[in-house]
Scaffold this motif. Structure first.
Motif, PDB file in Angstrom:
ATOM      1  N   UNK A   1       0.704  -1.260   0.124  1.00  0.00           N
ATOM      2  CA  UNK A   1      -0.527   0.405  -0.227  1.00  0.00           C
ATOM      3  C   UNK A   1       0.606   1.072   0.229  1.00  0.00           C
ATOM      4  N   UNK A   2       2.332   1.525   0.089  1.00  0.00           N
ATOM      5  CA  UNK A   2       3.163   2.704   0.451  1.00  0.00           C
ATOM      6  C   UNK A   2       3.412   2.706   1.524  1.00  0.00           C
ATOM      7  N   UNK A   3       2.896   2.055   2.468  1.00  0.00           N
ATOM      8  CA  UNK A   3       2.474   2.986   4.017  1.00  0.00           C
ATOM      9  C   UNK A   3       3.892   2.563   4.883  1.00  0.00           C
ATOM     10  N   UNK A   4       4.759   3.140   5.014  1.00  0.00           N
ATOM     11  CA  UNK A   4       6.470   3.052   5.584  1.00  0.00           C
ATOM     12  C   UNK A   4       6.124   2.850   7.035  1.00  0.00           C
ATOM     13  N   UNK A   5       6.333   1.388   7.727  1.00  0.00           N
ATOM     14  CA  UNK A   5       6.667   1.292   9.255  1.00  0.00           C
ATOM     15  C   UNK A   5       8.067   1.146   9.407  1.00  0.00           C
ATOM     16  N   UNK A   6       7.689   1.739  10.966  1.00  0.00           N
ATOM     17  CA  UNK A   6       8.907   1.966  11.761  1.00  0.00           C
ATOM     18  C   UNK A   6       9.543  -0.153  12.058  1.00  0.00           C
ATOM     19  N   UNK A   7      10.528  -0.203  11.476  1.00  0.00           N
ATOM     20  CA  UNK A   7      11.428  -1.090  12.512  1.00  0.00           C
ATOM     21  C   UNK A   7      11.903  -0.708  13.771  1.00  0.00           C
ATOM     22  N   UNK A   8      11.818  -0.715  14.914  1.00  0.00           N
ATOM     23  CA  UNK A   8      12.854  -0.983  16.254  1.00  0.00           C
ATOM     24  C   UNK A   8      14.033  -1.578  16.267  1.00  0.00           C
ATOM     25  N   UNK A   9      14.691  -0.615  17.000  1.00  0.00           N
ATOM     26  CA  UNK A   9      15.821  -2.393  17.013  1.00  0.00           C
ATOM     27  C   UNK A   9      15.836  -3.273  18.123  1.00  0.00           C
ATOM     28  N   UNK A  10      14.509  -3.509  18.599  1.00  0.00           N
ATOM     29  CA  UNK A  10      14.670  -4.633  19.620  1.00  0.00           C
ATOM     30  C   UNK A  10      13.562  -5.657  18.689  1.00  0.00           C
ATOM     31  N   UNK A  11      13.004  -5.160  17.814  1.00  0.00           N
ATOM     32  CA  UNK A  11      12.578  -5.990  17.277  1.00  0.00           C
ATOM     33  C   UNK A  11      12.594  -6.745  15.828  1.00  0.00           C
ATOM     34  N   UNK A  12      14.066  -5.667  14.921  1.00  0.00           N
ATOM     35  CA  UNK A  12      14.675  -5.831  13.972  1.00  0.00           C
ATOM     36  C   UNK A  12      14.914  -7.743  13.646  1.00  0.00           C
ATOM     37  N   UNK A  13      16.229  -8.211  14.741  1.00  0.00           N
ATOM     38  CA  UNK A  13      16.418  -9.541  14.677  1.00  0.00           C
ATOM     39  C   UNK A  13      15.494 -10.201  14.426  1.00  0.00           C
ATOM     40  N   UNK A  14      13.990 -10.122  14.890  1.00  0.00           N
ATOM     41  CA  UNK A  14      13.428 -11.361  14.799  1.00  0.00           C
ATOM     42  C   UNK A  14      12.346 -10.778  13.426  1.00  0.00           C
ATOM     43  N   UNK A  15      12.355  -9.447  13.062  1.00  0.00           N
ATOM     44  CA  UNK A  15      11.762  -9.644  11.955  1.00  0.00           C
ATOM     45  C   UNK A  15      12.622 -10.220  10.555  1.00  0.00           C
ATOM     46  N   UNK A  16      13.899  -9.279  10.422  1.00  0.00           N
ATOM     47  CA  UNK A  16      14.165 -10.526   9.222  1.00  0.00           C
ATOM     48  C   UNK A  16      14.731 -11.704   9.460  1.00  0.00           C
ATOM     49  N   UNK A  17      14.207 -12.537  10.345  1.00  0.00           N
ATOM     50  CA  UNK A  17      14.742 -14.801  10.257  1.00  0.00           C
ATOM     51  C   UNK A  17      13.384 -14.643  10.164  1.00  0.00           C
ATOM     52  N   UNK A  18      11.613 -14.014  10.778  1.00  0.00           N
ATOM     53  CA  UNK A  18      10.828 -14.729  10.036  1.00  0.00           C
ATOM     54  C   UNK A  18      10.366 -14.195   8.712  1.00  0.00           C
ATOM     55  N   UNK A  19      11.238 -13.123   8.710  1.00  0.00           N
ATOM     56  CA  UNK A  19      10.188 -11.938   7.156  1.00  0.00           C
ATOM     57  C   UNK A  19      11.359 -13.365   5.769  1.00  0.00           C
ATOM     58  N   UNK A  20      12.831 -13.562   6.455  1.00  0.00           N
ATOM     59  CA  UNK A  20      13.359 -14.512   5.734  1.00  0.00           C
ATOM     60  C   UNK A  20      12.648 -16.059   5.878  1.00  0.00           C
ATOM     61  N   UNK A  21      12.445 -16.407   6.939  1.00  0.00           N
ATOM     62  CA  UNK A  21      11.827 -17.899   6.782  1.00  0.00           C
ATOM     63  C   UNK A  21      10.092 -18.137   6.205  1.00  0.00           C
ATOM     64  N   UNK A  22       9.807 -16.732   5.545  1.00  0.00           N
ATOM     65  CA  UNK A  22       8.064 -16.809   5.088  1.00  0.00           C
ATOM     66  C   UNK A  22       8.407 -17.176   3.873  1.00  0.00           C
ATOM     67  N   UNK A  23       9.608 -16.144   3.560  1.00  0.00           N
ATOM     68  CA  UNK A  23       9.789 -16.115   1.955  1.00  0.00           C
ATOM     69  C   UNK A  23      10.489 -17.537   1.274  1.00  0.00           C
ATOM     70  N   UNK A  24      11.026 -17.762   2.419  1.00  0.00           N
ATOM     71  CA  UNK A  24      11.621 -19.417   1.782  1.00  0.00           C
ATOM     72  C   UNK A  24      10.526 -20.545   2.415  1.00  0.00           C
ATOM     73  N   UNK A  25       9.164 -20.895   2.704  1.00  0.00           N
ATOM     74  CA  UNK A  25       8.631 -20.821   2.963  1.00  0.00           C
ATOM     75  C   UNK A  25       7.253 -21.019   1.479  1.00  0.00           C
ATOM     76  N   UNK A  26       7.196 -19.961   1.646  1.00  0.00           N
ATOM     77  CA  UNK A  26       7.084 -19.086  -0.138  1.00  0.00           C
ATOM     78  C   UNK A  26       6.892 -19.883  -1.584  1.00  0.00           C
ATOM     79  N   UNK A  27       8.604 -19.420  -1.716  1.00  0.00           N
ATOM     80  CA  UNK A  27       9.497 -20.129  -2.556  1.00  0.00           C
ATOM     81  C   UNK A  27       9.191 -21.383  -2.119  1.00  0.00           C
ATOM     82  N   UNK A  28       8.439 -22.174  -1.743  1.00  0.00           N
ATOM     83  CA  UNK A  28       8.678 -24.379  -1.090  1.00  0.00           C
ATOM     84  C   UNK A  28       9.970 -24.126  -1.131  1.00  0.00           C
ATOM     85  N   UNK A  29      10.661 -24.245  -0.931  1.00  0.00           N
ATOM     86  CA  UNK A  29      12.170 -24.434  -0.233  1.00  0.00           C
ATOM     87  C   UNK A  29      11.754 -24.573   1.653  1.00  0.00           C
TER      88      UNK A  29
END
Length: 123
Positions: A95-123
């Motif tokens: 939607x082009x909305x920009x959402x902040x990522x705080x320092x506290x959540x940054x490591x878990x966001x990257x980990x969860x998102x890349x796990x999600x992308x990997x799952x969506x790609x069927x790997x």
């Protein structure tokens, strides 16, 4: 393949329920871009528009599927299916909305998102 199809239906066929006044609402999780805490209220940004209800973002997070939604800030929960780009300190949604990522959540966001992308790609 059948198990992946079942997972896809479970995730993207689910609904988020909330109450506003005396009315009960249900929104398909696949339509939700993000949740935002606004004081004692929570704003839901969807493809159809916005909804606001009294609640706490922590309680919302407990109801959501962690395979589809990620908490990226004390005030934001994002649908990973709706992420357009991942920056150093922000997520940009489709939607082009920009959402902040705080320092506290940054490591878990990257980990969860890349796990999600990997799952969506069927790997």
């Amino acid at each position: 393949v059948l198990l992946q199809a079942a997972d896809h239906l479970r995730l993207f066929g689910s609904l988020f329920f909330f109450q506003n006044g005396r009315e009960e609402y249900q929104v398909p999780c696949s339509d939700i871009f993000c949740f935002e805490a606004q004081g004692r209220k929570v704003r839901i940004s969807t493809e159809q528009g916005e909804y606001v209800f009294y609640g706490r973002i922590g309680k919302v997070a407990e109801k959501l599927d962690k395979a589809l939604f990620v908490r990226c800030h004390a005030s934001y929960i994002v649908n990973m299916e709706k992420i357009f780009s991942v920056g150093e300190n922000t997520l940009v949604l489709q939607s082009r909305e920009s959402i902040p990522v705080s320092r506290k959540y940054k490591p878990s966001v990257k980990e969860q998102y890349f796990r999600f992308v990997k799952w969506r790609c069927g790997k």
